[in-house]
Scaffold this motif. Structure first.
Motif, mmCIF file in Angstrom:
data_model
loop_
_atom_site.group_PDB
_atom_site.id
_atom_site.type_symbol
_atom_site.label_atom_id
_atom_site.label_comp_id
_atom_site.label_asym_id
_atom_site.label_seq_id
_atom_site.Cartn_x
_atom_site.Cartn_y
_atom_site.Cartn_z
ATOM 1 N N THR A 147 -10.055 3.200 9.574
ATOM 2 C CA THR A 147 -10.538 4.300 8.734
ATOM 3 C C THR A 147 -10.866 3.778 7.334
ATOM 4 O O THR A 147 -10.415 2.697 6.940
ATOM 5 C CB THR A 147 -9.479 5.412 8.594
ATOM 6 N N ARG A 150 -4.640 -6.547 8.461
ATOM 7 C CA ARG A 150 -6.038 -6.405 8.037
ATOM 8 C C ARG A 150 -6.504 -7.691 7.346
ATOM 9 O O ARG A 150 -7.594 -8.181 7.603
ATOM 10 C CB ARG A 150 -6.219 -5.236 7.074
ATOM 11 N N CYS A 161 0.808 -1.224 0.000
ATOM 12 C CA CYS A 161 0.000 0.000 0.000
ATOM 13 C C CYS A 161 0.836 1.265 0.000
ATOM 14 O O CYS A 161 0.312 2.345 -0.230
ATOM 15 C CB CYS A 161 -0.976 -0.002 1.165
ATOM 16 N N ALA A 188 -10.018 -2.423 9.854
ATOM 17 C CA ALA A 188 -9.456 -1.144 9.407
ATOM 18 C C ALA A 188 -10.092 -0.023 10.227
ATOM 19 O O ALA A 188 -11.320 0.061 10.313
ATOM 20 C CB ALA A 188 -9.731 -0.945 7.923
ATOM 21 N N GLU A 210 -9.689 5.084 4.614
ATOM 22 C CA GLU A 210 -8.427 5.042 3.860
ATOM 23 C C GLU A 210 -7.641 3.777 4.175
ATOM 24 O O GLU A 210 -7.064 3.154 3.278
ATOM 25 C CB GLU A 210 -7.560 6.266 4.128
ATOM 26 N N ALA A 211 -7.619 3.383 5.432
ATOM 27 C CA ALA A 211 -6.910 2.148 5.793
ATOM 28 C C ALA A 211 -7.544 0.948 5.096
ATOM 29 O O ALA A 211 -6.837 0.044 4.632
ATOM 30 C CB ALA A 211 -6.918 1.952 7.311
ATOM 31 N N CYS A 223 1.004 -3.915 8.667
ATOM 32 C CA CYS A 223 0.085 -2.986 7.994
ATOM 33 C C CYS A 223 -1.082 -3.772 7.387
ATOM 34 O O CYS A 223 -1.941 -4.275 8.106
ATOM 35 C CB CYS A 223 0.860 -2.192 6.945
ATOM 36 N N CYS A 224 -1.108 -3.905 6.100
ATOM 37 C CA CYS A 224 -2.245 -4.545 5.423
ATOM 38 C C CYS A 224 -2.337 -6.043 5.696
ATOM 39 O O CYS A 224 -3.438 -6.602 5.699
ATOM 40 C CB CYS A 224 -2.184 -4.265 3.926
ATOM 41 N N ARG A 254 -6.516 1.079 1.382
ATOM 42 C CA ARG A 254 -5.124 0.633 1.224
ATOM 43 C C ARG A 254 -5.028 -0.887 1.353
ATOM 44 O O ARG A 254 -4.319 -1.543 0.597
ATOM 45 C CB ARG A 254 -4.220 1.318 2.246
ATOM 46 N N SER A 255 -5.753 -1.446 2.315
ATOM 47 C CA SER A 255 -5.698 -2.901 2.501
ATOM 48 C C SER A 255 -6.344 -3.630 1.326
ATOM 49 O O SER A 255 -5.919 -4.722 0.954
ATOM 50 C CB SER A 255 -6.352 -3.315 3.820
#
Length: 139
Positions: A42, A34, A21, A40, A44-45, A30-31, A48-49
């Motif tokens: 948010t 998820r 991401c 997530a 946006e998160a 990070c992803c 990205r995931s």
């Protein structure tokens, strides 16, 4: 607020790899977290995931995070498509205390030897307490 980074080949992504991401964390922190079930925080998160899920070809995650009203029955990811990078252009709302949000992004990919981009302004909502992707906003 533009952030663009190249991503590694899908078969090379491990928990210690840079996250596809583009954020500075590892994929596992990070992803990958998820994809393993951590929600997530948010819109946006989540976006990205979902990009990272395309990059590592995790169709189950993509379907799981798609709103049931707009989700396809199945998703076939083309193994010949290589996702190269993500640039987040803007986001509105979509925070921990919101019920809706949008994220505009450009995703770069390579398909059949040709590099191209996908630009989308996506809508996200909370469904059963979790962020889910609804679809692109009309242009």
């Amino acid at each position: 607020m533009s952030r663009r980074t190249p991503r590694p080949r899908p078969d090379a992504v491990t928990a210690a790899s840079p996250c596809p991401c583009g954020l500075p964390d590892t994929y596992g922190a990070c992803c990958g977290a998820r994809h393993a079930g951590s929600p997530a925080p948010t819109a946006e998160a989540l976006m990205r995931s979902r990009y990272s899920a395309f990059a590592v070809r995790d169709a189950a995650y993509l379907l799981r995070t798609w709103h049931p009203d707009t989700r396809p029955e199945h998703l076939d990811l083309d193994e010949r498509t290589r996702w190269l990078g993500l640039e987040v252009l803007a986001s509105t709302d979509g925070g921990p205390f919101h019920q809706e949000g949008t994220v505009e992004f450009i995703a770069t990919y390579l398909e059949r030897g040709q590099q191209d981009t996908l630009r989308e302004h996506s809508r996200f909502v909370r469904y059963d307490g979790a962020w889910v992707y609804v679809g692109p906003l009309p242009r």
